[in-house]
Enzyme design. Sequence first.
Site, short mmCIF file in Angstrom:
data_model
loop_
_atom_site.label_atom_id
_atom_site.label_comp_id
_atom_site.label_asym_id
_atom_site.label_seq_id
_atom_site.Cartn_x
_atom_site.Cartn_y
_atom_site.Cartn_z
N LYS A 97 48.06 3.71 26.86
CA LYS A 97 47.24 2.49 26.66
C LYS A 97 48.10 1.25 26.58
CE LYS A 97 43.78 5.31 24.39
NZ LYS A 97 44.59 6.55 24.31
O1 NUP Z 1 38.50 6.57 24.54
C1 NUP Z 1 39.44 7.32 24.36
N1 NUP Z 1 39.35 8.36 23.50
C2 NUP Z 1 40.35 9.26 23.28
O2 NUP Z 1 40.17 10.17 22.47
C3 NUP Z 1 40.63 7.24 25.13
C4 NUP Z 1 41.65 8.16 24.95
N2 NUP Z 1 42.73 8.08 25.71
N3 NUP Z 1 41.51 9.16 24.01
C5 NUP Z 1 42.63 10.12 23.84
O3 NUP Z 1 42.19 11.40 24.30
C6 NUP Z 1 43.10 10.34 22.40
O4 NUP Z 1 44.08 9.39 22.04
C7 NUP Z 1 43.65 11.75 22.48
O5 NUP Z 1 44.94 11.76 23.07
C8 NUP Z 1 42.68 12.44 23.43
C9 NUP Z 1 41.48 13.09 22.76
O6 NUP Z 1 41.91 14.13 21.93
P1 NUP Z 1 40.90 15.21 21.29
O7 NUP Z 1 39.85 14.46 20.56
O8 NUP Z 1 40.35 16.02 22.43
O9 NUP Z 1 41.78 16.02 20.39
#
Ligand code: NUP
Length: 272
Positions: A97
């Site tokens: 990000k």
């Molecule tokens: O909107 C977002 N939500 C999110 O959870 C954008 C993301 N990039 N993430 C990322 O996705 C979050 O930082 C983590 O690395 C992954 C979700 O992890 P989990 O909830 O499946 O463990």
Amino acid sequence: MNFLQKLNNAVDKSNSLLCVGLDPQMDKLPEHIKRQKYPFFEFNKAIIDTTYELVCAYKPNSAFYEALGPNGILQLKMTSEYIQKKYLEIPVILDAKRGDIGSTNNGYVKFVFEYLNVDAVTLHPYLGKESLKPFLNLKERGIIILCKTSNPGSGEFQNTTVDGEPLYMRVAKLVSGEWNEYNNCLLVVGATYPSELKEIRRIAPHMVFLIPGIGAQGGKVSDVMEHGLDENKRGLIINSSRSILYASTGKDFAEAARAEAKKLRDEINRFR
Ligand code: NUP
């Protein structure tokens, strides 16, 4: 081959839209892994070796590695290199990000695409298209822009009305249109917001979306598939991290992760 071609090939080969998020946390690792010199790398390696046939991508989140300092960054690089050497058909997405003024973004570009040499990166759009040019100009890489995030408070800014439409719709329109000159842009849309996902798919019918929020955050596969699939029954990279990585915290963690990944891949495919 550019990122989207590589992704498409990986989807074909694995028959999967599943992405496993490589988000290791020290306190959740099995005891025998914690004792290793490179615990995150050993953990990831075991997860990758048991899940590679079931996924279209891997997505390490930089935060977990940065937390360890230089040794963590090294393990992130080791993870990315391991996938490139052993499973080179599977794309790696760095979830970081990032997004700063243009000249500073050149530094991020070097870190992400030269030092780590991953295939794609997540960015936020807050500084505008001009600032992200160092990323957007990379025709071979995947440039994945936050549009509607999965967290409970994502509406605070993303759902505010701008010129009569929610901000996330403005992002979806711009990124799928004028930002996407080289057809290298993707959008992040959280699985926890199916009605927004539906609207964004309408605006961007041919784009690939990275979908986090399945599993630990409560997003439902059925909602994502109903509202997110494109006309070719793809167009989604569906991520799950914790539900797969920590399916078991014992010695059998890698087999348990495989079983969970298979279950999720199959559930996704039932809707395709
Ligand atoms: O909107 C977002 N939500 C999110 O959870 C954008 C993301 N990039 N993430 C990322 O996705 C979050 O930082 C983590 O690395 C992954 C979700 O992890 P989990 O909830 O499946 O463990």
